[in-house]
Write a protein that holds these residues in place. Sequence first.
Motif, mmCIF file in Angstrom:
data_model
loop_
_atom_site.group_PDB
_atom_site.id
_atom_site.type_symbol
_atom_site.label_atom_id
_atom_site.label_comp_id
_atom_site.label_asym_id
_atom_site.label_seq_id
_atom_site.Cartn_x
_atom_site.Cartn_y
_atom_site.Cartn_z
ATOM 1 N N LEU A 183 -1.888 -2.298 -10.734
ATOM 2 C CA LEU A 183 -2.340 -1.506 -9.623
ATOM 3 C C LEU A 183 -2.915 -0.165 -10.443
ATOM 4 N N GLN A 184 -4.140 -0.249 -10.373
ATOM 5 C CA GLN A 184 -4.992 1.051 -11.110
ATOM 6 C C GLN A 184 -5.709 1.898 -10.264
ATOM 7 N N ASP A 185 -5.968 1.419 -8.799
ATOM 8 C CA ASP A 185 -6.648 2.393 -8.131
ATOM 9 C C ASP A 185 -5.954 3.608 -7.665
ATOM 10 N N VAL A 186 -4.565 3.474 -7.105
ATOM 11 C CA VAL A 186 -3.942 4.380 -6.588
ATOM 12 C C VAL A 186 -3.044 5.302 -7.415
ATOM 13 N N VAL A 187 -3.048 6.378 -7.548
ATOM 14 C CA VAL A 187 -2.082 7.033 -8.614
ATOM 15 C C VAL A 187 -0.942 7.634 -7.778
ATOM 16 N N SER A 188 -1.179 8.205 -6.798
ATOM 17 C CA SER A 188 -0.129 8.527 -5.942
ATOM 18 C C SER A 188 -0.108 8.361 -4.542
ATOM 19 N N LEU A 189 0.850 8.245 -3.800
ATOM 20 C CA LEU A 189 0.912 8.293 -2.336
ATOM 21 C C LEU A 189 2.100 8.909 -1.811
ATOM 22 N N THR A 190 1.871 10.188 -1.253
ATOM 23 C CA THR A 190 2.906 10.838 -0.534
ATOM 24 C C THR A 190 2.996 10.530 0.950
ATOM 25 N N VAL A 191 4.438 10.287 1.316
ATOM 26 C CA VAL A 191 4.441 10.074 2.788
ATOM 27 C C VAL A 191 5.481 11.105 3.490
ATOM 28 N N ILE A 192 5.040 11.319 4.524
ATOM 29 C CA ILE A 192 5.879 12.146 5.338
ATOM 30 C C ILE A 192 6.583 11.417 6.499
ATOM 31 N N GLY A 193 7.952 11.330 6.563
ATOM 32 C CA GLY A 193 8.253 10.676 7.703
ATOM 33 C C GLY A 193 9.607 11.357 8.441
ATOM 34 N N PRO A 194 10.187 10.753 9.243
ATOM 35 C CA PRO A 194 11.235 11.113 10.187
ATOM 36 C C PRO A 194 12.475 11.639 9.153
ATOM 37 N N ASN A 195 12.728 10.913 8.102
ATOM 38 C CA ASN A 195 13.527 11.382 7.176
ATOM 39 C C ASN A 195 13.242 10.770 5.683
ATOM 40 N N VAL A 196 14.026 11.325 4.581
ATOM 41 C CA VAL A 196 13.464 10.706 3.234
ATOM 42 C C VAL A 196 13.484 9.406 3.039
ATOM 43 N N TYR A 197 14.681 8.922 3.697
ATOM 44 C CA TYR A 197 14.884 7.284 3.446
ATOM 45 C C TYR A 197 13.834 6.246 3.997
ATOM 46 N N GLU A 198 13.310 6.773 5.122
ATOM 47 C CA GLU A 198 12.181 6.120 5.902
ATOM 48 C C GLU A 198 10.918 6.415 5.035
ATOM 49 N N ALA A 199 10.641 7.655 4.646
ATOM 50 C CA ALA A 199 9.163 7.976 3.781
ATOM 51 C C ALA A 199 9.333 7.179 2.424
ATOM 52 N N ASP A 200 10.685 7.155 1.782
ATOM 53 C CA ASP A 200 10.675 6.542 0.482
ATOM 54 C C ASP A 200 10.475 4.952 0.479
ATOM 55 N N ARG A 201 11.175 4.373 1.342
ATOM 56 C CA ARG A 201 11.005 2.864 1.317
ATOM 57 C C ARG A 201 9.543 2.621 1.865
ATOM 58 N N PHE A 202 9.011 3.194 2.785
ATOM 59 C CA PHE A 202 7.517 2.832 2.947
ATOM 60 C C PHE A 202 6.354 3.387 1.990
ATOM 61 N N ALA A 203 6.916 4.489 1.443
ATOM 62 C CA ALA A 203 6.009 5.127 0.375
ATOM 63 C C ALA A 203 5.922 3.867 -0.723
ATOM 64 N N THR A 204 7.099 3.535 -1.032
ATOM 65 C CA THR A 204 7.207 2.493 -2.221
ATOM 66 C C THR A 204 6.394 1.147 -1.774
ATOM 67 N N ALA A 205 6.679 0.626 -0.718
ATOM 68 C CA ALA A 205 5.893 -0.561 -0.192
ATOM 69 C C ALA A 205 4.444 -0.213 -0.127
ATOM 70 N N ALA A 206 4.213 0.973 0.413
ATOM 71 C CA ALA A 206 2.593 0.883 0.675
ATOM 72 C C ALA A 206 1.924 1.087 -0.783
ATOM 73 N N PHE A 207 2.711 1.747 -1.653
ATOM 74 C CA PHE A 207 1.952 1.929 -2.898
ATOM 75 C C PHE A 207 1.643 0.499 -3.572
ATOM 76 N N ALA A 208 2.538 -0.333 -3.233
ATOM 77 C CA ALA A 208 2.361 -1.550 -4.053
ATOM 78 C C ALA A 208 1.304 -2.218 -3.213
ATOM 79 N N MET A 209 0.676 -2.134 -2.060
ATOM 80 C CA MET A 209 -0.383 -2.537 -1.397
ATOM 81 C C MET A 209 -1.783 -2.020 -2.047
ATOM 82 N N GLY A 210 -1.594 -1.079 -3.014
ATOM 83 C CA GLY A 210 -2.747 -0.782 -3.427
ATOM 84 C C GLY A 210 -3.527 0.221 -2.370
ATOM 85 N N LYS A 211 -4.750 0.225 -2.515
ATOM 86 C CA LYS A 211 -5.682 1.009 -1.637
ATOM 87 C C LYS A 211 -5.546 0.726 0.206
ATOM 88 N N ARG A 212 -4.864 -0.526 0.246
ATOM 89 C CA ARG A 212 -4.560 -0.811 1.686
ATOM 90 C C ARG A 212 -3.258 -0.132 2.168
#
Lengths: 251, 159
Positions: A183-212
């Motif tokens: 994965l080269q395109d995205v360097v960092s993805l910060t997610v704000i969510g209702p709590n850190v657990y929700e933000a973290d798991r979706f940030a991780t998954a979304a990062f793996a999707m690359g630019k999508r």
Amino acid sequence: MKQLQLLMGMPITVEVVDPGVTEADIEKVFAYFRSVDDTFSTYKEHSEIAKINRGELGEEAYSDEMKTILAVSEQTRQETRGYFDIQHNGILDPSGIVKGWAILQAAHLLKEAGLTNFYIDAGGDIQVAGNKDGEPWRIGIRNPFNRKEIVKVLVVTDKGVATSGTAIRGQHIYDPHHPDTPLQDVVSLTVIGPNVYEADRFATAAFAMGKRGIFFIQQLPGFEGYMIDASARATFTSGFERYVLQHDNTR
Amino acid sequence: MKKAIVSLVILGAFVIYSIIHAHSGLVAVAPTPPGGSRPSSSAATSPTETPGVTVTPSATQTPGSAYKDGSYTGSVADAQWGVVQVKAIITNGKITDVQFLQYPNDRNRSIEINSMADPQLTSEAIQAQSANVDIVAGATDSSDAFMQSLTDALSQARA
């Protein structure tokens, strides 16, 4: 009261600004993180997860915490179309979900102690509660290309903020659907969510999707995201600016 | 004796850090392996692999054996794509802040990209901000170089 300890392989900072806070309140949080590490560290020979991976523990003997983590991991895998998966080459590594979950549980511990104004920052993933000096907490998004710089200032209360990225450890997330493609395109993805657990798991998954990935965050109700790509451009979701500091009255 | 055991145990942690780092490309969707800490088996067998590592990261929990107040500058550590150097601030015997004095800057890569096609998303060039913040969000601070420099700073604080 603010304290920092190195646990689970990262600095963990706890700051509580309620006047009634005691050292014991904060130590309870650190003790909790130590117990989580003892259960879920795949690098500890005697951890429960290590025993499971060696086939030494039957499902009936799993601890309640382990069952919870495995259940939410599976839930996240389904919600992210398989982009979040703790199983790799037959080995379970739930570390991608344990951190956010543990930060949230630690925040619950502080709330149970009657504390309402604090943050817990574990390696750059953050749960904030209440305010500081009557104003929302201010969180800077670090420039992944220059660690001394902040590229956005967020004002948040009672939210979780998590970042997935390649900046500091090198590449460590891959696309499970194309494991050999870096994965080269995205360097960092910060997610704000209702709590850190929700933000973290979706940030991780979304990062793996690359630019999508940022589109995935866009369609999640209650989540906003700020993605920085390799050309130092940021792309953010439609409600993100609501959390951005507009006027700096430099407190 | 207890201190010696703790030290050994921590030595092992840094050996594991290097292992994590070396295999970081293989970890499945795991931004922060929470492990890497205190595997006593490797601590006992390979302490020589991490010379000079004397810090006990959890020493802050033990009043009386904590660090001396002051600020301590760690060694300059090689992070492959640049160098990392940190300064640890100790107040009342506890780590209160870790500041980066040096950190790799690799922004001068310039890659043309297509603008995003979704009208709901906005795009901008990132820009440094000057406002004060309480907390900094970012990818995990757990590289080998970071831990190496911080460990050096903390060993001075205990001297």
